[in-house]
Design an enzyme around this catalytic site. Sequence first.
Site, PDB file in Angstrom:
ATOM      1  CB  SER A 104      49.009 -10.080 -29.595  1.00  0.00           C
ATOM      2  OG  SER A 104      49.421 -10.166 -30.944  1.00  0.00           O
ATOM      3  CG  HIS A 161      45.761  -7.155 -32.990  1.00  0.00           C
ATOM      4  ND1 HIS A 161      45.546  -8.508 -32.815  1.00  0.00           N
ATOM      5  CD2 HIS A 161      46.999  -6.898 -32.500  1.00  0.00           C
ATOM      6  CE1 HIS A 161      46.604  -9.050 -32.242  1.00  0.00           C
ATOM      7  NE2 HIS A 161      47.498  -8.107 -32.044  1.00  0.00           N
ATOM      8  CG  ASP A 166      42.874  -9.129 -34.741  1.00  0.00           C
ATOM      9  OD1 ASP A 166      43.766  -8.587 -35.415  1.00  0.00           O
ATOM     10  OD2 ASP A 166      43.065  -9.535 -33.575  1.00  0.00           O
TER      11      ASP A 166
END
Length: 270
Positions: A158, A258, A227
Amino acid sequence: RASRRGAGRASRRGAGRASRRGARRPMGAAIARHLVFQPPATAASAETIAKAHVDATHAWLETKRGSKIEACFFDRRAATTILFSHANAEDVATVFAWLRDLSLRLRVNVCAYSYTGYARSRGAPSEHDAYADVDAAWAYLTETRGLRPERVVLYSRSVGSGPTLYLARRLSLAGAPPAGVILQSPILSVFRVAFDFRVTPPGDLFPNVDRVGDVACPVFVLHGTCDEVVPFWHGQELFLATRPRWRFEPFWVDGAGHNNIEMLLRDSGA
């Protein structure tokens, strides 16, 4: 995928005009920093956890911006080492068990660090502190531990893609790139998580899309197709922005969000 790119270019032309008008106004960079960096309320320190494991070493690192950050090193006496940059709501303590499992499963050494303002480090987290943090972790591996740069893989999750691509680009331009880069659920840039900007506006954080093209080592992108935090097309566009020579075949995890890529892959046996 070709139609997606064509539609994306058209949508970004319209969004780009809007973004340039919006760029004249304050973009709320301070608010963005607050949303990007969300240190968890860690129950136990990484140092305490590391002491309970003979294969883990805890270290305090000093950064060029004056911070002291903590890092952990899992030593498998392996030829390859992973330098991991965590997501926005994690630190070394919260992902300690996952990191240790990663090192055991892949039979590699793993080093991870907590950003400034996370865990027990003082100060407030920021984009430039995150860059100084990853620089300190790199120095720890290559100078303190004497590891060869070409044997270190940069792995991020991320927001961790920001410091990872900053470091990969810096090393590549210096002629000493790492062994490779792994980008899990990466961002194009912080503002682009919410807006499909054509160009990077002033005040944007972690402009990965502007950096990945300078990276001179294999780049592997994996992203969940569902996501809900960082849109899937961020991973697609970062892959396309990578120089063809260095593109490793991407892994689009069908149906993954995610935070559940590992869980879905483990359950599927992939």
